[in-house]
Design a protein around this motif. Structure first.
Motif, mmCIF file in Angstrom:
data_model
loop_
_atom_site.group_PDB
_atom_site.id
_atom_site.type_symbol
_atom_site.label_atom_id
_atom_site.label_comp_id
_atom_site.label_asym_id
_atom_site.label_seq_id
_atom_site.Cartn_x
_atom_site.Cartn_y
_atom_site.Cartn_z
ATOM 1 N N PHE A 1 0.985 -1.147 -0.052
ATOM 2 C CA PHE A 1 -0.164 0.102 0.043
ATOM 3 C C PHE A 1 0.827 1.086 -0.054
ATOM 4 C CE2 PHE A 1 -2.644 -3.483 1.864
ATOM 5 C CZ PHE A 1 -3.869 -3.053 1.053
ATOM 6 N N ASP B 1 0.877 5.621 -0.063
ATOM 7 C CA ASP B 1 -0.062 6.963 0.151
ATOM 8 C C ASP B 1 -0.531 7.516 -1.476
ATOM 9 O OD1 ASP B 1 -0.399 6.966 2.849
ATOM 10 O OD2 ASP B 1 1.578 7.785 3.042
ATOM 11 N N VAL C 1 -5.730 4.992 -0.231
ATOM 12 C CA VAL C 1 -4.324 4.496 -0.439
ATOM 13 C C VAL C 1 -4.288 4.077 -1.836
ATOM 14 C CG1 VAL C 1 -3.347 4.442 1.828
ATOM 15 C CG2 VAL C 1 -4.627 2.480 1.063
ATOM 16 N N ASN D 1 -0.385 -1.145 5.699
ATOM 17 C CA ASN D 1 0.415 -2.422 5.652
ATOM 18 C C ASN D 1 0.659 -3.188 6.654
ATOM 19 O OD1 ASN D 1 1.638 -1.938 2.756
ATOM 20 N ND2 ASN D 1 2.837 -0.173 3.268
ATOM 21 N N THR E 1 -7.822 -1.466 4.498
ATOM 22 C CA THR E 1 -7.617 0.147 4.568
ATOM 23 C C THR E 1 -8.493 1.024 5.410
ATOM 24 O OG1 THR E 1 -8.931 0.132 2.487
ATOM 25 C CG2 THR E 1 -6.410 -0.174 2.259
ATOM 26 N N ALA F 1 -0.984 4.448 4.242
ATOM 27 C CA ALA F 1 -0.132 3.545 3.699
ATOM 28 C C ALA F 1 0.548 2.467 4.892
ATOM 29 C CB ALA F 1 0.943 4.012 2.834
#
Ligand SMILES: Nc1ncnc2c1ncn2[C@@H]1O[C@H](COP(=O)(O)OP(=O)(O)OP(=O)(O)O)[C@@H](O)[C@H]1O
Length: 937
Positions: free
Chosen positions: A291, A293, A299, A347, A326, A343
């Motif tokens: 992932f 930004d 994201v 993650n 997310t 992000a």
């Protein structure tokens, strides 16, 4: 309460003690040297205290090495009530140390150098196993690197006699005393614990009966094959260490045979192969999802195809999985607020999902394997990877226990009940404990701290069992032991990590609860333990790093991920994705079963709650929305339960040692081995075993075991005179071993309740006992076999006489062959039994006693012809000449056809009549005779 919180004031570190010992050793060696050179006038230095001039210290790898005092101190008076048989001869070290199977028989002063030389000589002679009394040392030769170390893959490896002895001893003690037995393997990572445990387990199966053919063996072998591949990771010193966490190797192409075996084993355990493979493939593919930004609110994802593939494998839609990874729901004072993660957070959630899927799949397999194991066998493994069974068992028992506790002392009562429950659950149990080995990767994480805590705890268990209990019981019973054993007590280190309020793990829990940071945590522990010499700053100083002096070395820990790892949580936004209505992969739903049940018990889903990544029991989730424990608390509970099981068992220690750091076959690196010898306190153990009183027995138990060594008539065999009997037995033993030249102390001492034995005398006692029993067994066998032969002989003779035909000529002539059974008649079926009820009824009907056979009717005093009874004597006429064959030269009487004879009665031979003729009596078959009607009486 933790079992290891037994404080002593020993605060010296390994180095300090070894330095002290090295000084003592040098002074001892000087004394020995002086004695050998017959230097007159000098008083030998005392072995205790290490006084006298201090020679300069030698470097670690060169002689002279650290040492402990020799076993027979010349100037220490013998303790009251104790007998010291011989002083230890100071013979020069011989070249045959490779044949020395027990280090207590080492020649010369007992130094670290002597121990090392012996181990090295044995290693070079391919003797990798060496005893220190009952404790076994195994030096790993790394000959089997690459072996998957499962029950099946170690089938071809021969078992050494020393390993066999460990198993035999555990089985013997278990069968004699009924106590559970635990074979405990310890050593650093890569020292060969798993290897040895597989060999021991195989042997245990062989001894228990059935071996590889039993269902229990097959199930366990399958479980090991499946779990080894899921639970192996590369560590610094072991390329295939037994671990569930860590750098699971993704770059290695699985050998197709191993994969096929793995697949088959899943089938044996009844676990659907495709389910497991789908989850594992999803975990691997998650590693390719990244992932980042993006410009908008949401994201961006790199590896969208992989994310969709993961969703497909897990039976959920791509969109639902993306949202689960997310987005996050928060509960702000009762108001639910949904936010989009950045992000970094996404993650982290991705990693949490991978961890949760992996751990839970492994836990499911372990649970399955354990349920099968319980069905089929009383043998078990107490493995670091299968703690779950212990955990679950304790869970059940603790629930039971909690109902027993009263209001005031509920805690102690339920604790006692728990202990009892565990004791009974493990009755008759022989366990093999293969725990994580000590590790020092750079930098180390929270998992390594847990692993090292476990290694410390096992070391403490060993210290307590071998050194502390021996020293304390000698003190309690007023025994003055010649040898002072200086061992390093690691309780301060265990306290530092795990004490209830100020331990590093408790402080980590607090830091997690207040949402602190790694820096704040490290600074707090440094303030709290600023006077603790075991916790210090590494160089260069870093606000996230700290260093701990463990029993086996210094380890630098990086606290960056400590808090997240400890929280070990996964959000309900992600868990909800696997609910059965939105997920068509039943196995994935099953993995989060308890969590989904708790989550959907309330209407609002998701509602900002978090669950543990590790599998959690249903009862834990009923306590509230937040997870009730952290990773380290869980670890503690499991370790605690394991220790509870262990303290009720009789331990047998196997200490494993790495021979080098590169996993190279047959390479012995002195530096590496010396370090482990010190951390495992081998020298101290040899010292205690050779010169101290490591064994103690109740007087009664001693008498029971060794009374065969004294003349039966001289023993009192009464409770009051139990010590007299002990003394008598030992006196006889001393007399019988007095002539032998023994290098090792054979002393013993009588305490208040126990008799204290050195390892030397214990070995002698056991040897004499087994010789005496052997002799007795031979004697019993001789007597029985003699009697049996004599009995058989007379029976054979009797049989011969009885079976001899009345007149042998009949048989020899062969004119009357015995009628053959009708061909085709099946032999009676031995299994065909009559109904017991019918037998009973029949017996009742005929007035027969079932217990006794019916009496044999006496021979009749008449014969029946037609409807007429004819009594004896009868006059009959010979139908044929008897005997038929008169050519054999036998001088016996012959009855000719037509002769009239007098039958006086029925013969005891079946079908014969007794005939008197010309003053001779003959037994004649009745077919040869016919009635002479006219002369009937
Ligand atoms: N007696 C032995 N003979 C031959 N090879 C051995 C022996 N003992 C261990 N090995 C090999 O050494 C390696 C490390 O052993 P093992 O995995 O048993 O160590 P461990 O102590 O269990 O490590 P960890 O604590 O990391 O799991 C393995 O490849 C194993 O096959």
């Amino acid at each position: 309460m933790h079992i290891w919180i037994l404080r002593t004031d020993a605060s010296s570190s390994n180095e300090a003690v070894h330095l002290q010992q090295r000084l003592r050793s040098l002074s001892t060696e000087l004394v020995t040297l002086r004695n050998r050179l017959h230097v007159q006038g000098g008083q030998p230095a005392t072995v205790k205290g290490g006084g006298g001039p201090v020679p300069p210290l030698a470097p670690v790898s060169t002689a002279p090495q650290p040492a402990v005092p020799p076993r027979s101190a010349h100037n220490v008076p013998a303790p009251i009530g104790s007998v010291t048989q011989q002083q230890r001869p100071q013979a020069p070290s011989s070249g045959s140390s490779s044949n020395l199977e027990d280090l207590i028989h080492l020649h010369g002063p007992l130094t670290e150098d002597a121990v090392m030389k012996c181990l090295q000589a044995r290693f070079q002679a391919s003797n990798f196993y060496t005893n220190v009394g009952p404790i076994l040392l195994c030096v790993n030769p790394y000959k089997e690197v690459g072996n998957p170390l499962t029950l099946s893959s170690t089938r071809g490896i021969a078992l050494s006699p020393q390993l066999n002895k460990v198993v035999q001893e555990a089985v013997r003690q278990q069968s004699e005393t009924g106590y559970p037995q635990a074979i405990i393997l310890s050593g650093t990572s890569g020292s060969g614990k798993s290897h040895v445990s597989m060999l021991l387990l195989r042997q245990l199966f062989a001894v228990a009966g059935g071996g590889p053919e039993t269902d229990a063996f097959k199930h366990l072998a399958a479980a090991f094959t499946v779990l080894r591949s899921l639970g192996s990771a590369k560590t610094m010193t072991n390329s295939e260490s037994s671990r569930i966490y860590g750098d699971t190797r993704q770059d290695t192409i699985e050998d197709s045979n191993r994969f096929q075996a793995w697949k088959n084993c899943l089938g044996i355990l009844g676990i659907p192969f495709l389910d497991v493979v789908r989850v594992l493939a999803a975990v691997l593919l998650l590693g390719n999802v990244q992932f980042m930004d993006g410009k908008g609110l949401e994201v961006d994802v790199k590896g969208e195809a992989e994310l969709n593939a993961v969703a497909g494998l897990l039976g959920v839609s791509g969109g639902a999985l993306f949202r689960g990874l997310t987005s996050r729901t928060h509960n702000a004072r009762g108001q639910l607020v949904k936010s989009v993660c950045d992000a970094n957070m996404s993650n982290m959630t991705r990693d949490c999902l991978a961890k949760a899927l992996y751990c839970r799949t492994v836990a499911t397999i372990v649970r399955r394997a354990n349920s099968l194991k319980r069905l089929g066998s009383t043998l078990g493994t107490l493995s670091s990877d299968s703690n779950e069974s212990v955990h679950n068992q304790a869970e059940v028992t603790s629930q039971h226990a909690s109902t027993i506790g009263g209001s005031t002392n509920a805690g102690s009562k339920s604790m006692a009940a728990l202990n009892n429950a565990i004791r009974h659950a493990t009755d008759g149990f022989i366990g093999i404990l293969d725990m994580f080995g000590f590790e020092e990767p750079k930098p180390s994480q929270l998992e390594h701290l847990c692993i090292n805590l476990c290694a410390e705890t096992m070391q403490h268990f060993y210290n307590t069992h071998i050194f502390k209990s021996s020293i304390e019981s000698c003190r309690d019973e007023g025994i003055n032991c010649e040898v002072e054993v200086d061992y390093v007590d690691n309780v301060p280190c265990i306290d530092l990590v795990s004490s209830l309020r100020t331990g590093l793990l408790s402080m980590l829990d607090v830091e997690c609860s207040i949402r602190g940071t790694a820096e704040s945590y490290v600074s707090k522990i440094k303030v709290q333990h600023k006077n603790n010499s075991r916790l210090f700053d590494p160089k260069p100083i870093d606000p996230r790093l700290f260093c701990i002096q463990h029993f086996a070395g210094k380890v630098v820990y990086d606290a960056t991920d400590f808090l997240d790892t400890n929280k070990d949580v996964i959000q309900d936004d992600l868990v909800a994705v696997f609910y059965k209505h939105s997920c068509n992969f039943g196995f994935a739903t099953h993995l989060f079963g308890s969590e989904l049940k708790a989550l959907y018990s309330v209407e609002t889903v998701p509602r900002g709650v978090s669950f543990r990544i590790s599998p959690t029991s249903h009862t834990d989730l009923l306590n509230g929305d937040e997870p009730v424990s952290t990773l380290t608390q869980d670890f503690h509970t499991r370790l605690d339960n394991l220790l509870r099981t262990l303290v009720h068992a009789r331990p047998h220690f196997v200490r494993c040692i790495c021979s080098n750091s590169q996993e190279a076959a047959n390479r012995f690196e002195r530096g590496i081995v010396v370090r482990q010898i010190r951390s495992l306190q081998v020298l101290e153990t040899v010292n205690l075993m050779a010169g101290g009183y490591p064994h103690r027995m109740r007087f009664k138990a001693f008498n029971m075991r060794y009374r065969c060594l004294a003349p039966f008539a001289k023993l009192n065999r009464t409770e009051e005179k139990v010590t007299d009997d002990c003394n008598l037995i030992l006196q006889y033993v001393m007399d019988s071993i007095g002539k032998q030249q023994s290098l090792v102390s054979t002393s013993y001492a009588m305490g208040k309740r126990h008799i204290f034995l050195s390892e030397g005398i214990r070995q002698q006692l056991e040897k004499l006992r087994s010789e005496t029993r052997q002799k007795a067994a031979t004697l019993i066998q001789c007597c029985w076999r003699g009697w049996h032969c004599r009995y058989r002989m007379s029976a054979i003779r009797r049989e011969k006489t009885v079976n001899q035909p009345p007149v042998s000529r009949t048989a020899i002539g062969g004119t009357r062959p015995r009628p053959q059974p009708i061909a085709g008649t099946p032999p009676p079926d031995p299994n065909e039994k009559c109904d017991a009820k019918i037998i009973q009824q029949t017996c009742n009907l005929f007035g027969l006693d079932l217990e006794r056979p019916p009496p044999v009717p006496p021979s009749r005093s008449y014969t029946v012809t037609g409807n007429t009874k004819l009594g004896y004597p009868q006059t009959r006429v010979m139908k044929m000449t008897y005997p038929e064959d008169t050519t054999t030269g036998d001088d016996g009487p012959v009855l000719l056809k037509g002769d009239t004879v007098l039958v006086v009665g029925a013969s005891h031979r079946r079908g014969h009549l007794i005939v008197e003729h010309k003053h001779c009596t003959l037994h004649v078959p009745f077919q040869f005779l016919e009635l002479k009607q006219s002369v009937n009486i």
